[in-house]
Each structure stands twice: as C-alpha cells, then as structure tokens.
Design a protein around this motif. Structure first.
Motif: not given
Lengths: 381, 885
Positions: B315-319, B421-426, B447-450, B460-461
């Motif tokens: 699901n990497s491309k879902l966003s 995930v990338d923007s979220g973690l940042a 982090v879990g929600i992202v 990463p989580a």
C-alpha cells in the motif's frame, strides 16, 4: 471411553480414558498424544464446565462424560506456585473440602495485586481530581435554570444587603450569567458595553421566533421595551419617539431611503400592533416627526411624497390636504395651450377640471376632451 | 360347438358397452371442438390398444401416445391436452402395468406413467420418480422442463428418506446426473445447484459448467453460501473457487479465497496465473482487504516483478492515489473546525457562548480537524508553516490543549499525514523531544497512525516505538503500545507478540497499560486464534482483583481476547469454556464479547437469537454484559442486507422494552449496522434518541449519527448536528460528542469511508471491523473513557478509514481518466440472461467517488478492466478489438 479435548487454537483431538482415571493421568495421556513440546503434563491446565480440574480428582468426581469436552491450556510459573501452595494446604488440613481448596489459589494473587492496585488507585485518584479541576477551571462557570436563583441569593448575602435583587440580576445578565464576573461588576460598576448588552437575551428569544428582515429587524426590536416604559408616562402621545435613539436612526434611514418605510411599518405591525395603531391615530404628528431634518437634508419634498403614499396604504386618511399646502406648484403653459384650455372651457366644463384633464392627458386637446366627456358624471359630484 | 356359446356371449356384452359409450359421447361432444374430440378419441383408442394382447399393436399405441405427449409438453402453451385427456385413464393404466410381463414395452408404459404422475400422483407418493426409475432411461429433457423440475423435487425427498434408512442411492445419482446436465444446458443453473445441494454432491457440478454458464452458477453458489451453516458454506465456496480458477477468472477466485480467509487458495491464484499485469491487480485487491501477504519465488518468478508487486500489497502508493482523487475533485484546501461547525448559520443563543475558550472544546476541535483533514497532509491548526519562531507557531494549537488532551493533539498530526509515511515521520519527529510526557505519548501514537495500512521494509514504526514500550511513564507506554497496535494491525508480527505478551506478564504494569496491550495484541493477531496470546490474556484476567475488574478499562481485556477469534465461529468454543472460570464480575461480559466477535460478519441467525435472549433478561446486580450483547447483534447481522434490515427492527424493539443499559448500547449497534451508509429510518431513530432524557443514550446516539454519516457529507445529518450543537451548547459533554460527530460526517472532506465491507459489499476487512468494534466498546462507557482520559481511543477508527473511490490506472500504473457509469447496484443473483447490473446511473470520468450501494462499470469499450468489480485501484488494458468511430 473417548474424550474430546479442545485447545485455544480452535483445534480438537480425542483421547481414550477411563472414568476412574485421575486428572493427572489424563494430563499424561494428553502429553503422550500431543508430544511433550506442545503440552508438558506439568504445565497443563484442564477445564471442564467452568471449573479448573484438580490433579488428584477423578473424571467421575468432576462429572466428565463422553458428550462433553475438556479444554487444555498451559499454565504460567505463577500458577504452578499457586498449585504448589494449594497442595500444601490440604495436607495440613485433611478435612478441607474440594471447594475450599479450590478457592485457595485465587487468594494469593489478589493479595499481591491488591498492594499494586492500592498504589495505582492512589496515584490515579489525584490525577483524576486534578484533571477534573482543570476542566472545571477552563470551562465557563455558567449558571442557568434552577441554579440561577440560588446564585442570586448567594451574591446578595455576600454583599450584606448593599445590593438589591434587581441590581444583582442585571449584573448577572451583563456577565452572561457568570457569577464571578457579575460580582466584579457589582464592585466596580457595570461597564457601558455590558449595559447595552443587557437586552440581548430577550432579543435573541424574540428573533428566534420571528423571521428577520435584514437590517430593519434591529431597530424595530428596540421599540417594545421603550414603548412599554413610555406608554405609562405619556398616554396617547407620540412625543416619546422624538428622543428615542432608535427612532432617530430610523428617521435618518427613511429620509435617505424612503422605500424602506413600508417594510418597516409592516414589521412594526407584527412586533407591536399597539404602536402602529397609535401612529394611525396620530398620523399627522408621525409625519411631522419623520420629516424633521436631522442635518438639514435636501430632497425633503420628494421624501414627503413617498412617505405620504406609503402611509396612505395603511389607511392614514386626510393625506391629500398636506401636499397642497406644503407644495405650491406653478405650471407654465404656452399660448397655444392657453387657447386649447379656453376651447375646452367653452364646452361647459369647469376650468379646474379642464386644466387637470389637460395635464393628465399630456397636453393633448382631443384626448382631454374625450376624457372629460366620458367622465362628465364624476365631476358633477 | 363349445366355443360358439362363449363368442356369442362376448359379442352381446360388447354391444351393450358400445351402446353406453355412444350415449356418453353424445353428451360430451357438446363441449369439445372437432379437433379436440378427434384427439380425445384417438387417445382413448391408444389406451385400449395398450391393453391389447397383440404386442405389435401395443408398441404402436405406446409410440403414438409418447409422441403426442412430448409434442405438447415441449412447448410453452397452456395445460397440455394429451395429459388432460389421459387423466381419467391413469388408474387403468397403472393397474394394467402391474399385470404386464417384463419387456421393453413395459418400460415404455412406465415412462408414460411417470409423466402422468406429474399431476395425478398423491402428495408425497413420489410416483413420478418411481416409474422413471422403472422406465426405459431415455432422454429426460424431451418430456419437458416442468417434468424435469418435478423429478428433481421428488429426488430430493427420496434422497432424504434413503439416507435415514441407509439405502443405496446409485440409481438416484445416475438420474441426478442427467437432470443436472439438462438444467445446465438450458440456463437453469440455480435449479441444478439446488438439486446438487439437496443430494450433497456439489462436486458433480464441475463436469457440467462451461464458458456460457459458469458466471451465473458461481454467482448463485456464492450468494447461497451466506445462508448455509458451516462447514457447508466452505464447501460451496470451495467449488465456486475451483470453477473460477478452471475458467481463469482469477480476480473472482481471489475474492472467494479472501472471503474464505484461505491463504493457501490465495497462493494458488498467484501460481496459476502467468500474467504479471493481472497479478498487479491481485495485489491491489489484497491491499484493499488489509491483510499481510508475502510474495515468494513460486508466486512471482521474476525478482524485479516481485519487488514491484510487493510494493503494491504494502500500500505504499495509497497516499498518492488518494491525493490524486482530492486534486481532481478540488478539495485540497485545508478546512478548519469552524468550516465544519458553520456556527454562523445558528441563531444567537449558541453564538454567545462560543466566545469562551474551553479545553474540552479545543480537544473536540482537535479531533474534528484531524478527521476532516485526514490524509491531506496540511491543515490550519497543526501544520501551519512557521513564520517567526518554529516551535512557537507550529506548537501554538498543541498547547491550547491540556494534560492528556495534548496526547490527542500530537496524535492528530498522524491522522492529518495519514498514509504518507515519509512526510509524517519528518513532521512528527520534533515532538519526540518534548519535555511533556503527554506530547511524547501523542507523537508515538501519531507514528502508529501514519503507518496504518502501510507496510515498509525498514519497519519505521517498530524502530521508533519499540523502545518506548518499557518506559516507566504510563502515558508513554500506552502511546507506544497503541501506536504499534494500529501500525501492525493484522500483520501477526512475531517480535511484537513477544514484546507485548511480556507487558501482559509484567505484574508491575498498571491496569490501563495491560488493557491497551491486550487490545493491541488483538489487533495485530486479529482472527488468528493464536494460543499463546489467548493464554496470556486469560491469565491477565484471572490475576485481576474484584475491584480492578470493576474499572472501566477492564472491558478492553475481554475485547482483546475476542478479537483473536474474529469471524472464526466454532474455534472460540474452548476459550469460551475457559472464560467460565473467570471471576463472576467479568465472566458474562467476556462470554458475550467472545461470542459476538467469533460470529461477526457471518449473519448467523441462531447466534442473533442467542444474543437477543440475553438482552431479554432482567439484571439486578449491576452487570454490564448486555452492552456487548447488543453490539454483538449488529456485528453478526451486518453480513448481508436482509439480516441487516431484520436487525434494525429487532433493535427498535430493544429500544422500547429494554432496560437502561440496553438502551445505551442500541444507538451504537445501529451506528455499526449502517456505518457510512445513512438510512432515513435509522437517521430518524438516532435523531429522536439524541434528545433522550438519559444523557448516555443521547451521547451514544450523537456519536452514531456521526458513524452512519461518516465520510458522506450528508447534508441532512450535518443539519441535525448543527441543531444539536445549538441545543446542547451548555452541556460540555454532549457538545463534545456533537463536535466529534460533525468531524466524522465530513471525514476526509467526504472522500473516506468507515465501511469495513468492500468489493461490492462482499468482502469484510478484519482489521477495519476490529478498529470499529474497539471504538464502539469504548463508547459503551462514554463518560469514563471517551469523555475521560482516554479520548484517543477514537483514533482506532483509522483502521477502518479507506478512500471510497474508483481510480483507474494504465499498464504502467499511472492514473488514466476514462468515462464510467456510476449507479445504484442491482441484485442479479439467480436471474436469467444478462440483466443490467446498475440503475439510475450517471456518467463520470475517473477518479470518481462511490457512495454506499453504488456500483461502477466502464462506459467505453476502449479498455478492458482487469477486475470484475470496479472499486479502489483498477488496472485497465487496451482493448485490441476496439476501433475508433
């Protein structure tokens, strides 16, 4: 007999046992069938009909039958300790019944957990209180309904008789029923802005029931209170309107935009029929008030005409006398037109009627003659 | 001279009979036309000749009679005249049949008797079948469709009887073979399937399906499975799966494999198909379902392809897809809570009170902001760009919340950056270094929600949250544990099992940490029946003291146990037996929770009755198990439309006659039944309940209004909630609930749905349902949990959030805009021919939004979709037969 054993995984298997077998023997049987790695007999826990089976009891004593089933699960080290403790107690107390020994294992863990629970509870309680206080402080301490009367009484007691009930009520309204703010107002005086806001709750109540009519609704809604207070002072007189700030605002609005008077009067009729009736009874005075200049405005004559026509629609009578007196008007006619008027007069009609018809027909002699002849009967009256 | 007297006597009696016959005929002749009269006389002649000693004459008569009957029954006219005229002679022929000697002629007569028995045999005698078995075994179809259907019915009855007597059934099965072949050839697939179900031999079906009829057959099989008890339903689905695979309809086969929750079948779909492009479509379907699936060399031989396909499953491309939809519909602009409240539309009363600042209302605004801007990556409260000082301006809203409110505020950043995930973690990273433990806890949860629904090779989580599980501060532990539960839901991660069961076994852990650990384990291992976790939770429950069992959060422990058996039906029996050993205080609650979770999504009416039975009992000791029983009714009945309607009516009765604790749970059950699918009658019921004198009922009703309208932007519900916000402006608790509901109605600005069902309402995502159930169980005790310290349980809804969209992509997985028809779905199960599958449609260009009950189909023949159901991501292939007009 064959006995079904179920696991928490949802799977089940069968073992062959005798009714006289002990629970420990059954556990060994399960270990043989399923393997020591999966279910070592020392750690097995057998459950039937909501009860954990004891190792030394037999299947018959536990009422295990072929149509029922056992549940097997593994125990933890703590439970093993509890089991050991339970095995010691029956030895020292031979008369102890099965049910008594059954209740022994749960007694140990609660004792340990109770201490942890106590510390947890004592930790949680202050946190809860703090959070509750925090929310209480953060939120407005608004008073409403049945609490209002009690609050008023408390504030009066606090003042020691310095403040009467009406003053306290007014302060509370100014503070939107927040008692702390109300007390502050009582000590330092109610601010001017807050004072103006006093009628707001009543206005809100009124407007929620009526359909607002744009900017007109605001000045109109001010009338009821003023009318109530003024009616007792000056019966049958419109003089109270003269000094009313809302009426002054209304007057300037009407003079700048005469069209607005009609919806204003309509709205007034809904809100306060008494006042409208009063205006109708004293139409002359009302017109005079409306036409008084605010800053020496121009176009007063045009305003007067429109105001008159609007008032007429509300059956305010005797309107036509006003324009004649206030607006003398000279009409210029050419010599040719003068001759035409003369000829129409010769036909036997009154000069005033002739002039009126002539002008109404756009100074056309033939049309005027036709008009006069058709309506000859009307002019005899 | 001896024969002479006999012959004379016979002649005399024959003459008398003839005279009587002539008299009768004269009377009957008045009603019949000449043609009918001739036919009648002919048939009567045949009946006489059948009884003639001369076998030649018998044969001719039988052949003629058969010809007449077949000609009439094979047409679609009214009552066949030959059968009508032969009715009076049925008894005669039967009597004569008994006297005949064994011969071919006898079999011919048996065939005719079999057809006549269609209408003449007594009820339950099954004479048609009897004579058929005694007959000549000719072509069965030539006697007509009605005859075949009648035989099928009689076979079913005979089969049951023989089974009870344990008699042989070989002759029956031979006949079944013929009937099924006839049915399948003449577009009567439902009849064929019904017969095979009656005789319990569905395997026979495989030999009779072909390219023209397998679709309708499988559709009927799949729909029938819903009404069959286990394990029969699995057998039926297995056959449908085999047929789809046989005809290379792999997407349909994959859907059935997912419905059966059979990972072996999923593997087989991949190994059977050689087309990489179709495998990509499979991966999109797996991603939508939310299960964790690892591809291996056997499924995808090429390494590069496998990596690409695994990325789709993750699901990497879902966003990316979600934002494409948002841009296309032009709703990227951030919305503030005020845009949702629309306070300016209200009359004066509420506006006056709105000026006062309130921590409770700020918390509500935090949730509304998170829900509305979910996944968009930008909003007006949490992600405003820094102008003067970075921490001051970006942290401005965060510190308008107090104490545990900051946890939800920090976590809302995770919701806003959902799936990215990338923007979220940042962006969340800066809150990890805060001095406030509540902020850190919120960051961990964020982090879990992202990472919800997204899998990543770097994990990463786990890397970020793993170390915080064992911290001393309770808030931080809960944030980390809950975050991991959301991020790894359904993954069955071994590392997390060890870590979290360690938490459960920790005797020093506080009750709230244990509760959230149990829930997280239930989410991570949802529907797995994992024995070790079940044991760990069971021992945790056994170790609790009586006072601890009365705590509000204790209810999450049985729920964590129940989630392990979500949808697993009978597998829960052993665990339910163990729950009977628990303390009396928690025993029934645990039993109800286990039962409702195990049968969730099955539509099992027996379990619904069981749960209703518990609701009819009178409580006297403050027991709480009827709440989960009411929720259980909704969980079980939500499986299909008919059960759903019946459950709504049952809940109405509970509302009228139930006790207070039941009435508090009924609104939540209605919310679950119609999740993201506002029905007018349910809307009215909840609107009525939202003014209930019991504030708990009112709060539950308000939250449920938000649930049924979740993500729909429904104007009617929005209006109701606006009125409620004016009505309850003085009640902070109810106003909080109203705000939450308003945020839910505009979830993702209308682009998201909370419905756990997808793929034309056929598949149920276990992680989505688990998230909904967790949140609803928390709402059973609204004041202590949602309105208390643990408001962040609302974030469990993120597990059910999915875009309600159709996004078409080309063979390179780039968005491709094509016209599609979107309309109301029509049920075509069991219908003949090729009926329309949608009605009242409009034509749109993709990407397009799909409402509840909507179905989409391509409006152009330029492309061929690789998925039969147009939902979510669909790959389109060029149609080689297409010609430009």
């Amino acid at each position: 007999m064959k006995l079904t054993v179920k696991t928490l995984k949802g799977s089940h298997f069968e073992i062959r046992v005798q009714p006289s077998d002990t629970v420990m023997a059954v556990k060994k049987n399960i270990e043989d069938v399923q393997g020591k790695d999966n279910y070592p007999c020392g750690q097995q826990l057998l459950i039937h009909n909501g009860k954990v089976l004891k190792d030394e009891t037999t299947l018959v004593e536990n009422k295990v039958s072929e149509d029922g089933f056992l549940v097997v699960m593994l125990s933890k080290s703590k439970t093993s300790g509890s089991a050991a403790a339970s095995s010691v107690q029956p030895a020292s107390n031979p008369p102890t019944t099965v049910s008594t020994s059954n209740s022994t294992p749960p007694s140990d863990p609660p004792v340990q957990t109770q201490a942890a629970n106590n510390s947890t509870s004592s930790t949680d309680a202050p946190t809860t209180n703090v959070s509750a206080d925090t929310y209480g402080l953060a939120a407005s301490n608004l008073v409403a309904g049945s609490n209002l009367e009690q609050t008023i009484q408390q504030i009066m007691d606090m003042g020691g008789g310095n403040w009467d009930r009406d003053t306290v009520s007014r302060a509370l309204r100014a503070a939107y029923n927040n008692p702390e703010r109300a007390i502050d107002y009582l000590y330092s005086g109610i601010p001017e802005a807050a004072e103006v806001a006093v009628p707001v709750p009543q206005t809100a109540g009124i407007s929620s029931g009526a359909v607002p009519v744009g900017p007109n609704s605001s000045p109109l809604n001010m009338f009821p209170q003023e009318t109530i207070s003024s009616t007792g002072a000056g019966l049958g007189s419109l003089d109270f309107l003269r000094n009313n700030p809302q009426f002054q605002a209304l007057r300037s609005m009407v003079q700048s935009n005469p069209q607005i008077l009609q919806p204003v009067l309509q709205e007034l009729g809904k809100q306060n029929p008494g006042l409208l009736r009063l205006i109708q009874e004293h139409h002359g005075e009302f017109l005079q008030l409306i036409n008084e200049p605010v800053d020496g405005s121009e176009g007063m004559k045009g305003t007067f005409l429109l105001v008159s026509s609007i008032c007429y629609s509300y059956n305010i009578i005797d309107i036509f006398e006003q324009p004649e007196q206030d607006m003398p008007h000279a009409i210029n006619v050419t010599p040719a037109e003068q001759e035409a008027i003369g000829r129409l007069e010769a036909m036997g009609f009154d000069r005033a009627s002739v002039i009126e018809a002539f002008l109404a027909c756009d100074r056309d002699e033939q049309l005027a003659a036709n008009y006069l002849l058709e309506n000859a009967g009307d002019f005899e009256d | 001279m001896a024969p002479d007297p006999n012959r004379a006597g016979t002649s005399a009696s024959a003459n008398a009979a003839k005279d009587d016959a002539v008299t009768k005929k004269k009377v009957e002749n008045e009603d019949l036309s000449d043609e009918d009269l001739a036919l009648k006389q002919q048939l009567e002649l045949y009946v006489e000749r059948v009884q003639d000693p001369d076998q030649g004459l018998q044969k001719v008569a039988l052949e003629s009679m058969r010809q007449e009957i077949r000609t009439s029954t094979s047409s679609m006219t009214s009552v066949p005249k030959p059968l009508k005229f032969l009715r009076p002679h049925y008894g005669t022929l039967k009597t004569y049949y008994e006297t005949m000697v064994e011969s071919d002629l006898k079999k011919y007569l048996a065939d005719i008797l079999s057809v006549l028995a269609l209408t003449m045999s007594a009820e339950g005698e099954r004479e048609s079948l009897k004579y058929r078995l005694l007959g000549s075994e000719g072509d069965i179809g030539s006697w007509g469709h009605e005859y075949v259907r009648n035989l099928a019915g009689e076979i079913a009855q005979e089969y049951t009887k023989r089974q009870s007597e344990e008699a042989p059934i070989d002759d029956l099965m031979e006949l079944v073979q013929q009937i099924v072949a006839f049915h399948m050839k003449h577009n009567a697939e439902p009849e064929a399937v019904d017969l095979l179900m009656e005789v319990e031999d569905l395997d026979m079906l495989s030999g009779h399906v072909d390219k023209t009829n397998f679709k309708r057959t499988c559709l009927y099989l799949t729909s029938s499975a819903r009404y069959l008890p286990g394990p029969d339903d699995m057998l039926v689905l297995d056959i449908a799966y085999s047929i789809y695979k046989q005809f290379e309809e792999y997407p349909n086969a994959l859907q059935i494999a997912l419905f059966m929750d059979n990972s072996q079948h999923v593997r087989e779909v991949f190994t059977s198909c050689n087309d990489v492009l179709r495998k990509k479509q499979f991966c999109y379907m797996l991603a939508r379902h939310g299960i964790t699936f690892e591809l291996d060399e056997e499924m995808v031989p090429d390494d590069e392809d496998r990596e690409l396909l695994q990325e789709i499953i993750n699901n990497s491309k879902l966003s990316e897809g979600y934002l494409t939809l948002a841009r296309d519909i032009e709703v990227m602009e951030p919305k503030s809570p005020e845009d949702i409240y629309k306070a300016h539309l209200l009359d004066g009363r509420a506006s006056a009170g709105a000026s006062v600042d309130s921590a409770r209302q700020n918390l509500a605004a935090t949730f509304v902001n998170a829900f509305v801007n979910a996944g968009f990556g930008q909003d007006k409260l949490m992600t405003v760009p820094s102008d003067s000082s970075s921490s001051a301006s970006s942290g401005n809203w965060l510190f308008k919340n107090k104490e545990h409110g900051k946890t939800s505020a920090a976590a809302s950043l995770g919701m806003i950056l959902l799936w990215d995930v990338d923007s979220g973690l940042a962006q969340i990273d800066k809150y990890f270094h805060s001095n406030d433990n509540h902020v850190i806890a919120g960051a961990l949860l964020g982090v879990g929600i992202v990472n919800c629904s997204i899998k990543n090779d770097c994990d990463p989580a786990m890397a970020l949250l793993g170390d915080y599980i064992d911290k001393e501060d309770t808030s931080i532990r809960i944030g980390a544990i809950m975050g991991l539960g959301i991020a790894y839901a359904g993954s069955q991660n071994e590392q997390l099992r060890e870590k979290l069961t360690g938490v459960l076994n920790d005797s020093k852990a506080s009750l709230e940490v244990l509760a959230f650990a149990a829930i997280s384990l239930g989410l991570i291992y949802v529907g797995s029946c994992n024995e070790e976790i079940a044991q760990a939770i069971i021992y945790t429950l056994m170790d609790r003291s009586e006072s601890e069992l009365g705590e509000p959060l204790t209810r999450l422990l049985p729920l964590g146990l129940g989630l392990l058996y979500l949808g697993k039906q009978d597998s829960v029996e052993a665990t339910a037996e163990v729950s009977k050993t628990f303390n009396e205080k928690i025993r029934k609650y645990c039993d109800m929770t286990l039962l409702s979770c195990a049968y969730a999504g099955t539509g099992n009416v027996l379990k619904v009755q069981n749960l209703l039975g518990h609701c009819s009992q009178h409580l006297d000791k403050g027991e709480t198990h009827q709440g989960p029983a009411v929720l259980g009714i909704a969980m079980v009945a939500m499986a299909e439309e008919l059960g759903l309607e019946m459950a709504i009516r049952s809940l109405e009765h509970l509302l009228q006659y139930g006790e207070q604790n039941i009435r508090r749970a009924v609104p939540l059950a209605l919310g679950l039944l119609c999740i993201s699918n506002p029905k007018v009658n349910v809307m009215d019921t909840l609107s009525r309940l939202s003014h209930d004198t019991d504030s708990e009922v009112a709060m539950a009703a308000v939250i449920s209004l938000g649930l049924i309208g979740a993500g729909t932007n429904n104007a009617r519900i929005a209006g109701m909630l606006r009125n409620l916000s004016s009505y309850y402006y003085k009640d902070t608790s109810l106003l909080f609930c109203v705000r939450i509901a308003q945020g839910l109605v505009h979830l993702g600005k209308g682009l998201l749905t909370l419905n756990p069902y997808h793929s034309d309402r056929f598949l149920l995502s276990p992680t989505a349902l688990a998230g909904l159930i967790t949140m609803l169980h928390a709402c059973l005790d609204m004041k202590a949990i949602v309105l208390g310290k643990y408001h962040y349980v609302l974030y469990f809804l993120v597990l059910a959030m999915q875009p309600r969209m159709l996004l078409t992509v080309d063979e390179n997985l780039k968005p491709l805009s094509v016209p599609v028809r979107v309309g109301q779905a029509v049920d075509v199960v069991g219908q003949a021919g090729r009926p329309k599958t949608i009605t009242g449609f409009q034509t749109h260009s993709t990407p397009v939004l799909l409402a509840a009950g909507d179905r989409a189909e391509l409006a152009t023949e330029k492309y061929i979709p690789l998925s039969p159901i147009l939902e979510g991501f669909v790959i389109l292939k060029e149609n080689p037969d297409y010609r430009e007009e």
